[in-house]
Design a protein around this motif. Structure first.
Motif, PDB file in Angstrom:
ATOM      1  N   LEU A 191     -17.749 -65.338  70.133  1.00  0.00           N
ATOM      2  CA  LEU A 191     -18.595 -64.286  69.555  1.00  0.00           C
ATOM      3  C   LEU A 191     -18.441 -62.970  70.311  1.00  0.00           C
ATOM      4  O   LEU A 191     -18.351 -61.901  69.709  1.00  0.00           O
ATOM      5  CB  LEU A 191     -20.063 -64.732  69.550  1.00  0.00           C
ATOM      6  CG  LEU A 191     -20.404 -65.898  68.631  1.00  0.00           C
ATOM      7  CD1 LEU A 191     -21.850 -66.341  68.839  1.00  0.00           C
ATOM      8  CD2 LEU A 191     -20.155 -65.528  67.176  1.00  0.00           C
ATOM      9  N   GLY A 192     -18.402 -63.050  71.639  1.00  0.00           N
ATOM     10  CA  GLY A 192     -18.223 -61.839  72.451  1.00  0.00           C
ATOM     11  C   GLY A 192     -16.892 -61.166  72.196  1.00  0.00           C
ATOM     12  O   GLY A 192     -16.817 -59.938  72.102  1.00  0.00           O
ATOM     13  N   SER A 193     -15.829 -61.956  72.064  1.00  0.00           N
ATOM     14  CA  SER A 193     -14.518 -61.346  71.820  1.00  0.00           C
ATOM     15  C   SER A 193     -14.425 -60.755  70.415  1.00  0.00           C
ATOM     16  O   SER A 193     -13.727 -59.770  70.202  1.00  0.00           O
ATOM     17  CB  SER A 193     -13.391 -62.337  72.080  1.00  0.00           C
ATOM     18  OG  SER A 193     -13.477 -63.437  71.218  1.00  0.00           O
ATOM     19  N   LEU A 194     -15.146 -61.330  69.454  1.00  0.00           N
ATOM     20  CA  LEU A 194     -15.177 -60.738  68.108  1.00  0.00           C
ATOM     21  C   LEU A 194     -15.927 -59.399  68.129  1.00  0.00           C
ATOM     22  O   LEU A 194     -15.491 -58.430  67.506  1.00  0.00           O
ATOM     23  CB  LEU A 194     -15.830 -61.704  67.113  1.00  0.00           C
ATOM     24  CG  LEU A 194     -15.017 -62.954  66.771  1.00  0.00           C
ATOM     25  CD1 LEU A 194     -15.855 -63.926  65.943  1.00  0.00           C
ATOM     26  CD2 LEU A 194     -13.739 -62.573  66.033  1.00  0.00           C
ATOM     27  N   LEU A 195     -17.045 -59.353  68.849  1.00  0.00           N
ATOM     28  CA  LEU A 195     -17.808 -58.105  68.970  1.00  0.00           C
ATOM     29  C   LEU A 195     -17.018 -57.079  69.777  1.00  0.00           C
ATOM     30  O   LEU A 195     -17.047 -55.884  69.468  1.00  0.00           O
ATOM     31  CB  LEU A 195     -19.166 -58.377  69.618  1.00  0.00           C
ATOM     32  CG  LEU A 195     -20.075 -57.180  69.827  1.00  0.00           C
ATOM     33  CD1 LEU A 195     -20.431 -56.538  68.477  1.00  0.00           C
ATOM     34  CD2 LEU A 195     -21.342 -57.590  70.558  1.00  0.00           C
ATOM     35  N   PHE A 196     -16.297 -57.538  70.784  1.00  0.00           N
ATOM     36  CA  PHE A 196     -15.480 -56.691  71.660  1.00  0.00           C
ATOM     37  C   PHE A 196     -14.543 -55.811  70.842  1.00  0.00           C
ATOM     38  O   PHE A 196     -14.380 -54.624  71.118  1.00  0.00           O
ATOM     39  CB  PHE A 196     -14.705 -57.617  72.608  1.00  0.00           C
ATOM     40  CG  PHE A 196     -13.774 -56.939  73.555  1.00  0.00           C
ATOM     41  CD1 PHE A 196     -14.235 -56.421  74.753  1.00  0.00           C
ATOM     42  CD2 PHE A 196     -12.412 -56.849  73.280  1.00  0.00           C
ATOM     43  CE1 PHE A 196     -13.373 -55.823  75.651  1.00  0.00           C
ATOM     44  CE2 PHE A 196     -11.543 -56.253  74.172  1.00  0.00           C
ATOM     45  CZ  PHE A 196     -12.020 -55.733  75.359  1.00  0.00           C
ATOM     46  N   LYS A 197     -13.915 -56.394  69.822  1.00  0.00           N
ATOM     47  CA  LYS A 197     -12.959 -55.651  68.997  1.00  0.00           C
ATOM     48  C   LYS A 197     -13.644 -54.538  68.212  1.00  0.00           C
ATOM     49  O   LYS A 197     -13.029 -53.534  67.908  1.00  0.00           O
ATOM     50  CB  LYS A 197     -12.234 -56.592  68.031  1.00  0.00           C
ATOM     51  CG  LYS A 197     -11.308 -57.557  68.726  1.00  0.00           C
ATOM     52  CD  LYS A 197     -10.374 -58.301  67.799  1.00  0.00           C
ATOM     53  CE  LYS A 197     -11.017 -58.939  66.618  1.00  0.00           C
ATOM     54  NZ  LYS A 197     -10.140 -59.830  65.867  1.00  0.00           N
ATOM     55  N   LYS A 198     -14.929 -54.708  67.899  1.00  0.00           N
ATOM     56  CA  LYS A 198     -15.630 -53.753  67.047  1.00  0.00           C
ATOM     57  C   LYS A 198     -16.300 -52.620  67.818  1.00  0.00           C
ATOM     58  O   LYS A 198     -16.623 -51.595  67.239  1.00  0.00           O
ATOM     59  CB  LYS A 198     -16.674 -54.477  66.210  1.00  0.00           C
ATOM     60  CG  LYS A 198     -16.057 -55.472  65.241  1.00  0.00           C
ATOM     61  CD  LYS A 198     -17.110 -56.242  64.485  1.00  0.00           C
ATOM     62  CE  LYS A 198     -16.457 -57.328  63.694  1.00  0.00           C
ATOM     63  NZ  LYS A 198     -16.632 -57.231  62.290  1.00  0.00           N
ATOM     64  N   LEU A 199     -16.527 -52.815  69.119  1.00  0.00           N
ATOM     65  CA  LEU A 199     -17.222 -51.812  69.919  1.00  0.00           C
ATOM     66  C   LEU A 199     -16.279 -50.716  70.384  1.00  0.00           C
ATOM     67  O   LEU A 199     -15.130 -50.976  70.735  1.00  0.00           O
ATOM     68  CB  LEU A 199     -17.858 -52.462  71.152  1.00  0.00           C
ATOM     69  CG  LEU A 199     -19.050 -53.369  70.915  1.00  0.00           C
ATOM     70  CD1 LEU A 199     -19.449 -54.054  72.212  1.00  0.00           C
ATOM     71  CD2 LEU A 199     -20.226 -52.576  70.370  1.00  0.00           C
ATOM     72  N   SER A 200     -16.804 -49.494  70.414  1.00  0.00           N
ATOM     73  CA  SER A 200     -16.024 -48.389  70.976  1.00  0.00           C
ATOM     74  C   SER A 200     -16.023 -48.517  72.498  1.00  0.00           C
ATOM     75  O   SER A 200     -16.864 -49.206  73.080  1.00  0.00           O
ATOM     76  CB  SER A 200     -16.633 -47.049  70.566  1.00  0.00           C
ATOM     77  OG  SER A 200     -17.882 -46.869  71.224  1.00  0.00           O
ATOM     78  N   ASN A 201     -15.086 -47.827  73.134  1.00  0.00           N
ATOM     79  CA  ASN A 201     -15.027 -47.848  74.593  1.00  0.00           C
ATOM     80  C   ASN A 201     -16.317 -47.309  75.207  1.00  0.00           C
ATOM     81  O   ASN A 201     -16.761 -47.797  76.243  1.00  0.00           O
ATOM     82  CB  ASN A 201     -13.824 -47.048  75.102  1.00  0.00           C
ATOM     83  CG  ASN A 201     -12.532 -47.796  74.940  1.00  0.00           C
ATOM     84  OD1 ASN A 201     -12.506 -49.019  74.856  1.00  0.00           O
ATOM     85  ND2 ASN A 201     -11.431 -47.062  74.892  1.00  0.00           N
ATOM     86  N   VAL A 202     -16.906 -46.309  74.579  1.00  0.00           N
ATOM     87  CA  VAL A 202     -18.160 -45.732  75.093  1.00  0.00           C
ATOM     88  C   VAL A 202     -19.252 -46.786  75.114  1.00  0.00           C
ATOM     89  O   VAL A 202     -19.937 -46.963  76.127  1.00  0.00           O
ATOM     90  CB  VAL A 202     -18.590 -44.515  74.239  1.00  0.00           C
ATOM     91  CG1 VAL A 202     -19.986 -44.047  74.618  1.00  0.00           C
ATOM     92  CG2 VAL A 202     -17.588 -43.390  74.381  1.00  0.00           C
ATOM     93  N   TRP A 203     -19.448 -47.511  74.015  1.00  0.00           N
ATOM     94  CA  TRP A 203     -20.492 -48.535  73.964  1.00  0.00           C
ATOM     95  C   TRP A 203     -20.169 -49.720  74.875  1.00  0.00           C
ATOM     96  O   TRP A 203     -21.064 -50.308  75.479  1.00  0.00           O
ATOM     97  CB  TRP A 203     -20.740 -48.994  72.523  1.00  0.00           C
ATOM     98  CG  TRP A 203     -21.665 -48.052  71.853  1.00  0.00           C
ATOM     99  CD1 TRP A 203     -21.356 -47.093  70.936  1.00  0.00           C
ATOM    100  CD2 TRP A 203     -23.062 -47.926  72.107  1.00  0.00           C
ATOM    101  NE1 TRP A 203     -22.466 -46.388  70.597  1.00  0.00           N
ATOM    102  CE2 TRP A 203     -23.540 -46.878  71.298  1.00  0.00           C
ATOM    103  CE3 TRP A 203     -23.954 -48.585  72.944  1.00  0.00           C
ATOM    104  CZ2 TRP A 203     -24.873 -46.483  71.302  1.00  0.00           C
ATOM    105  CZ3 TRP A 203     -25.287 -48.191  72.938  1.00  0.00           C
ATOM    106  CH2 TRP A 203     -25.728 -47.158  72.134  1.00  0.00           C
ATOM    107  N   LEU A 204     -18.907 -50.036  74.981  1.00  0.00           N
ATOM    108  CA  LEU A 204     -18.509 -51.121  75.872  1.00  0.00           C
ATOM    109  C   LEU A 204     -18.855 -50.774  77.318  1.00  0.00           C
ATOM    110  O   LEU A 204     -19.403 -51.599  78.055  1.00  0.00           O
ATOM    111  CB  LEU A 204     -17.013 -51.382  75.715  1.00  0.00           C
ATOM    112  CG  LEU A 204     -16.502 -52.743  76.105  1.00  0.00           C
ATOM    113  CD1 LEU A 204     -17.261 -53.859  75.417  1.00  0.00           C
ATOM    114  CD2 LEU A 204     -15.028 -52.840  75.790  1.00  0.00           C
ATOM    115  N   ARG A 205     -18.560 -49.527  77.722  1.00  0.00           N
ATOM    116  CA  ARG A 205     -18.916 -49.073  79.071  1.00  0.00           C
ATOM    117  C   ARG A 205     -20.422 -49.104  79.275  1.00  0.00           C
ATOM    118  O   ARG A 205     -20.904 -49.522  80.326  1.00  0.00           O
ATOM    119  CB  ARG A 205     -18.404 -47.648  79.302  1.00  0.00           C
ATOM    120  CG  ARG A 205     -17.107 -47.564  80.013  1.00  0.00           C
ATOM    121  CD  ARG A 205     -16.781 -46.164  80.513  1.00  0.00           C
ATOM    122  NE  ARG A 205     -17.154 -45.078  79.624  1.00  0.00           N
ATOM    123  CZ  ARG A 205     -16.391 -44.603  78.640  1.00  0.00           C
ATOM    124  NH1 ARG A 205     -15.212 -45.125  78.414  1.00  0.00           N
ATOM    125  NH2 ARG A 205     -16.800 -43.612  77.903  1.00  0.00           N
TER     126      ARG A 205
END
Length: 116
Positions: free
Chosen positions: A85-99
């Motif tokens: 689930l985390g890796s699926l969400l990872f693909k959808k998040l922008s770098n800003v939100w990931l940071r």
């Protein structure tokens, strides 16, 4: 100094991983970003770094008799689902939100540890 950066950081990451159990990833991400990787590349690469380090730590803990395998195995099925689930969400998040999420997690973890 530059030629020593990567090996010294590797030792630090391995030390933290062995001491805190995958805590080296928190150091690995900013180190990888300093080496030129983008946020998503740094986070994905940090996972690949912590896997062999975690296996080495598990082997040492098992050898020393401090590894509770029965309790650990209980978390693996849910952990696998969470990782997918985390890796699926990872693909959808922008770098800003990931940071931002990464920073919030680090701050939350630090505050929780300070208050225990």
């Amino acid at each position: 100094m530059k030629k020593w950066f990567t090996p010294v950081m590797g030792v630090c990451i391995g030390f933290l991983n062995g001491l805190f159990g995958a805590g080296g990833g928190i150091v690995a991400v900013p180190v990888l970003k300093k080496l030129g990787l983008k946020q998503k590349q740094a986070q994905a690469t940090a996972i690949s770094i912590t896997l062999p380090l975690s296996l080495a730590a598990i082997a040492f803990y098992a050898w020393r008799g401090t590894f509770a395998i029965q309790q650990g195995l209980l978390f693996i099925p849910g952990g696998i689902v969470g990782a997918i689930l985390g890796s699926l969400l990872f693909k959808k998040l922008s770098n800003v939100w990931l940071r931002r999420i990464f920073a919030a997690f680090v701050i939350f973890s630090a505050v929780r540890l300070l208050l225990q």
